[in-house]
Design a protein around this motif. Sequence first.
Motif, PDB file in Angstrom:
ATOM      1  N   THR A   1      19.835 -59.963   5.315  1.00  0.00           N
ATOM      2  CA  THR A   1      18.946 -59.975   6.474  1.00  0.00           C
ATOM      3  C   THR A   1      18.085 -61.217   6.439  1.00  0.00           C
ATOM      4  O   THR A   1      17.630 -61.638   5.376  1.00  0.00           O
ATOM      5  N   GLU A   2      17.871 -61.804   7.603  1.00  0.00           N
ATOM      6  CA  GLU A   2      16.913 -62.883   7.767  1.00  0.00           C
ATOM      7  C   GLU A   2      15.991 -62.484   8.913  1.00  0.00           C
ATOM      8  O   GLU A   2      16.452 -62.301  10.040  1.00  0.00           O
ATOM      9  N   ALA A   3      14.707 -62.280   8.604  1.00  0.00           N
ATOM     10  CA  ALA A   3      13.747 -61.810   9.600  1.00  0.00           C
ATOM     11  C   ALA A   3      12.634 -62.821   9.801  1.00  0.00           C
ATOM     12  O   ALA A   3      12.122 -63.387   8.840  1.00  0.00           O
ATOM     13  N   MET A   4      12.282 -63.017  11.062  1.00  0.00           N
ATOM     14  CA  MET A   4      11.177 -63.899  11.409  1.00  0.00           C
ATOM     15  C   MET A   4       9.893 -63.069  11.322  1.00  0.00           C
ATOM     16  O   MET A   4       9.711 -62.128  12.091  1.00  0.00           O
ATOM     17  N   MET A   5       9.028 -63.402  10.392  1.00  0.00           N
ATOM     18  CA  MET A   5       7.803 -62.627  10.178  1.00  0.00           C
ATOM     19  C   MET A   5       6.628 -63.156  10.999  1.00  0.00           C
ATOM     20  O   MET A   5       5.598 -62.514  11.088  1.00  0.00           O
ATOM     21  N   GLY A   6       6.802 -64.291  11.599  1.00  0.00           N
ATOM     22  CA  GLY A   6       5.754 -64.897  12.427  1.00  0.00           C
ATOM     23  C   GLY A   6       6.147 -66.315  12.766  1.00  0.00           C
ATOM     24  O   GLY A   6       6.901 -66.944  12.024  1.00  0.00           O
ATOM     25  N   SER A   7       5.656 -66.817  13.886  1.00  0.00           N
ATOM     26  CA  SER A   7       6.071 -68.151  14.335  1.00  0.00           C
ATOM     27  C   SER A   7       5.647 -69.256  13.372  1.00  0.00           C
ATOM     28  O   SER A   7       6.266 -70.308  13.323  1.00  0.00           O
TER      29      SER A   7
ATOM     30  N   ALA B   1       5.647 -51.718  19.425  1.00  0.00           N
ATOM     31  CA  ALA B   1       5.552 -53.179  19.492  1.00  0.00           C
ATOM     32  C   ALA B   1       5.053 -53.724  18.155  1.00  0.00           C
ATOM     33  O   ALA B   1       4.193 -53.127  17.514  1.00  0.00           O
ATOM     34  N   MET B   2       5.604 -54.851  17.763  1.00  0.00           N
ATOM     35  CA  MET B   2       5.152 -55.511  16.536  1.00  0.00           C
ATOM     36  C   MET B   2       3.853 -56.277  16.778  1.00  0.00           C
ATOM     37  O   MET B   2       3.164 -56.639  15.847  1.00  0.00           O
ATOM     38  N   SER B   3       3.541 -56.508  18.053  1.00  0.00           N
ATOM     39  CA  SER B   3       2.398 -57.354  18.403  1.00  0.00           C
ATOM     40  C   SER B   3       1.074 -56.614  18.487  1.00  0.00           C
ATOM     41  O   SER B   3       0.026 -57.232  18.334  1.00  0.00           O
TER      42      SER B   3
ATOM     43  N   GLY C   1      -0.164 -49.234  18.768  1.00  0.00           N
ATOM     44  CA  GLY C   1      -0.179 -48.279  19.862  1.00  0.00           C
ATOM     45  C   GLY C   1       0.550 -48.718  21.118  1.00  0.00           C
ATOM     46  O   GLY C   1       0.631 -47.983  22.086  1.00  0.00           O
ATOM     47  N   LYS C   2       1.108 -49.912  21.118  1.00  0.00           N
ATOM     48  CA  LYS C   2       1.832 -50.440  22.275  1.00  0.00           C
ATOM     49  C   LYS C   2       3.335 -50.283  22.055  1.00  0.00           C
ATOM     50  O   LYS C   2       3.805 -50.365  20.928  1.00  0.00           O
ATOM     51  N   MET C   3       4.087 -50.064  23.135  1.00  0.00           N
ATOM     52  CA  MET C   3       5.540 -49.949  23.055  1.00  0.00           C
ATOM     53  C   MET C   3       6.177 -51.219  23.616  1.00  0.00           C
ATOM     54  O   MET C   3       5.570 -51.929  24.426  1.00  0.00           O
ATOM     55  N   ALA C   4       7.410 -51.473  23.171  1.00  0.00           N
ATOM     56  CA  ALA C   4       8.150 -52.648  23.626  1.00  0.00           C
ATOM     57  C   ALA C   4       9.622 -52.287  23.788  1.00  0.00           C
ATOM     58  O   ALA C   4      10.093 -51.276  23.261  1.00  0.00           O
ATOM     59  N   LYS C   5      10.357 -53.130  24.507  1.00  0.00           N
ATOM     60  CA  LYS C   5      11.805 -52.978  24.674  1.00  0.00           C
ATOM     61  C   LYS C   5      12.502 -53.853  23.627  1.00  0.00           C
ATOM     62  O   LYS C   5      12.089 -54.979  23.385  1.00  0.00           O
ATOM     63  N   TYR C   6      13.555 -53.282  23.032  1.00  0.00           N
ATOM     64  CA  TYR C   6      14.330 -53.972  22.009  1.00  0.00           C
ATOM     65  C   TYR C   6      15.804 -53.922  22.363  1.00  0.00           C
ATOM     66  O   TYR C   6      16.237 -53.040  23.108  1.00  0.00           O
ATOM     67  N   LYS C   7      16.557 -54.852  21.793  1.00  0.00           N
ATOM     68  CA  LYS C   7      18.017 -54.758  21.859  1.00  0.00           C
ATOM     69  C   LYS C   7      18.599 -55.276  20.559  1.00  0.00           C
ATOM     70  O   LYS C   7      18.142 -56.282  20.017  1.00  0.00           O
TER      71      LYS C   7
ATOM     72  N   THR D   1      22.171 -59.003  15.693  1.00  0.00           N
ATOM     73  CA  THR D   1      20.953 -59.726  16.008  1.00  0.00           C
ATOM     74  C   THR D   1      20.013 -58.782  16.748  1.00  0.00           C
ATOM     75  O   THR D   1      20.445 -57.976  17.574  1.00  0.00           O
ATOM     76  N   SER D   2      18.729 -58.868  16.412  1.00  0.00           N
ATOM     77  CA  SER D   2      17.719 -58.015  17.028  1.00  0.00           C
ATOM     78  C   SER D   2      16.753 -58.862  17.836  1.00  0.00           C
ATOM     79  O   SER D   2      16.345 -59.945  17.399  1.00  0.00           O
ATOM     80  N   HIS D   3      16.411 -58.333  19.014  1.00  0.00           N
ATOM     81  CA  HIS D   3      15.543 -59.044  19.949  1.00  0.00           C
ATOM     82  C   HIS D   3      14.484 -58.089  20.479  1.00  0.00           C
ATOM     83  O   HIS D   3      14.728 -56.884  20.602  1.00  0.00           O
ATOM     84  N   VAL D   4      13.330 -58.631  20.838  1.00  0.00           N
ATOM     85  CA  VAL D   4      12.253 -57.870  21.465  1.00  0.00           C
ATOM     86  C   VAL D   4      11.882 -58.583  22.767  1.00  0.00           C
ATOM     87  O   VAL D   4      11.883 -59.816  22.835  1.00  0.00           O
ATOM     88  N   LEU D   5      11.593 -57.794  23.800  1.00  0.00           N
ATOM     89  CA  LEU D   5      11.163 -58.355  25.073  1.00  0.00           C
ATOM     90  C   LEU D   5       9.672 -58.649  24.985  1.00  0.00           C
ATOM     91  O   LEU D   5       8.858 -57.739  24.791  1.00  0.00           O
ATOM     92  N   GLY D   6       9.331 -59.923  25.090  1.00  0.00           N
ATOM     93  CA  GLY D   6       7.944 -60.343  24.941  1.00  0.00           C
ATOM     94  C   GLY D   6       7.129 -60.145  26.202  1.00  0.00           C
ATOM     95  O   GLY D   6       7.674 -59.895  27.294  1.00  0.00           O
ATOM     96  N   ASP D   7       5.828 -60.275  26.047  1.00  0.00           N
ATOM     97  CA  ASP D   7       4.920 -60.183  27.193  1.00  0.00           C
ATOM     98  C   ASP D   7       5.218 -61.264  28.227  1.00  0.00           C
ATOM     99  O   ASP D   7       4.847 -61.132  29.396  1.00  0.00           O
ATOM    100  N   ASP D   8       5.912 -62.329  27.785  1.00  0.00           N
ATOM    101  CA  ASP D   8       6.270 -63.417  28.694  1.00  0.00           C
ATOM    102  C   ASP D   8       7.535 -63.120  29.501  1.00  0.00           C
ATOM    103  O   ASP D   8       8.001 -63.944  30.271  1.00  0.00           O
ATOM    104  N   GLY D   9       8.133 -61.913  29.293  1.00  0.00           N
ATOM    105  CA  GLY D   9       9.334 -61.535  30.029  1.00  0.00           C
ATOM    106  C   GLY D   9      10.621 -62.093  29.435  1.00  0.00           C
ATOM    107  O   GLY D   9      11.688 -61.913  30.010  1.00  0.00           O
ATOM    108  N   GLN D  10      10.521 -62.765  28.286  1.00  0.00           N
ATOM    109  CA  GLN D  10      11.686 -63.360  27.623  1.00  0.00           C
ATOM    110  C   GLN D  10      12.084 -62.535  26.404  1.00  0.00           C
ATOM    111  O   GLN D  10      11.225 -61.962  25.737  1.00  0.00           O
ATOM    112  N   TRP D  11      13.398 -62.524  26.099  1.00  0.00           N
ATOM    113  CA  TRP D  11      13.877 -61.875  24.874  1.00  0.00           C
ATOM    114  C   TRP D  11      13.657 -62.833  23.708  1.00  0.00           C
ATOM    115  O   TRP D  11      14.029 -64.006  23.781  1.00  0.00           O
ATOM    116  N   HIS D  12      13.048 -62.326  22.631  1.00  0.00           N
ATOM    117  CA  HIS D  12      12.764 -63.130  21.450  1.00  0.00           C
ATOM    118  C   HIS D  12      13.570 -62.585  20.275  1.00  0.00           C
ATOM    119  O   HIS D  12      13.445 -61.411  19.912  1.00  0.00           O
TER     120      HIS D  12
END
Length: 171
Positions: free
Chosen positions: A34-40, A124-126, A129-135, A149-160
């Motif tokens: 596994t390779e995970a992005m822990m923060g930008s 949500a990871m951000s 108490g908040k929920m997020a969409k994942y794929k 590959t795992s992605h989260v839908l950001g507040d900016d409307g983009q998949w990260h």
Amino acid sequence: METTKTQPDTMMNAEPQKEHQWLQKLVGEWTYETEAMMGSDQPPEKATGAERVRSLGGLWVLAEGQGEMPGGGNATTMMTIGYDPQKQRYVGTWVGSMMTYLWLYDGELDSSEKLLTLNSDGPAMSAEGKMAKYKDVIEFKNNDHRVMTSHVLGDDGQWHHFMTVSYRRKQ
């Protein structure tokens, strides 16, 4: 006297369809990295482990993983995936020993039959108490190598993209 059935016969005597057969490619013993992005502002964290995937009646796959978590610690995970002919969708669950949330999957196979995209809602990871969409997208590179590959839908409307897991079949 006529009796009525509450469930069609196919619910109790399901035969695997081509969508179920596709899932059988997952069956076996795997190792993963596994390779995970822990923060930008941080380098990716790596972790390794093993996964055993078995079939349940040719209709479901059950994947139990044991390994390290990115950032430290050990984890056990369990994923189930099947195909629901009534919904014409892949369905499943994911749980891990590191959290109390039950992830519910809803997904589809692409037309090339190489990419299975599983959608879910989760914490949500951000923000607490908040929920997020994942794929999660499972791609077979060949019969002995698959990548998720795992992605989260950001507040900016983009998949990260935040995680990649590379699985290799044990020989």
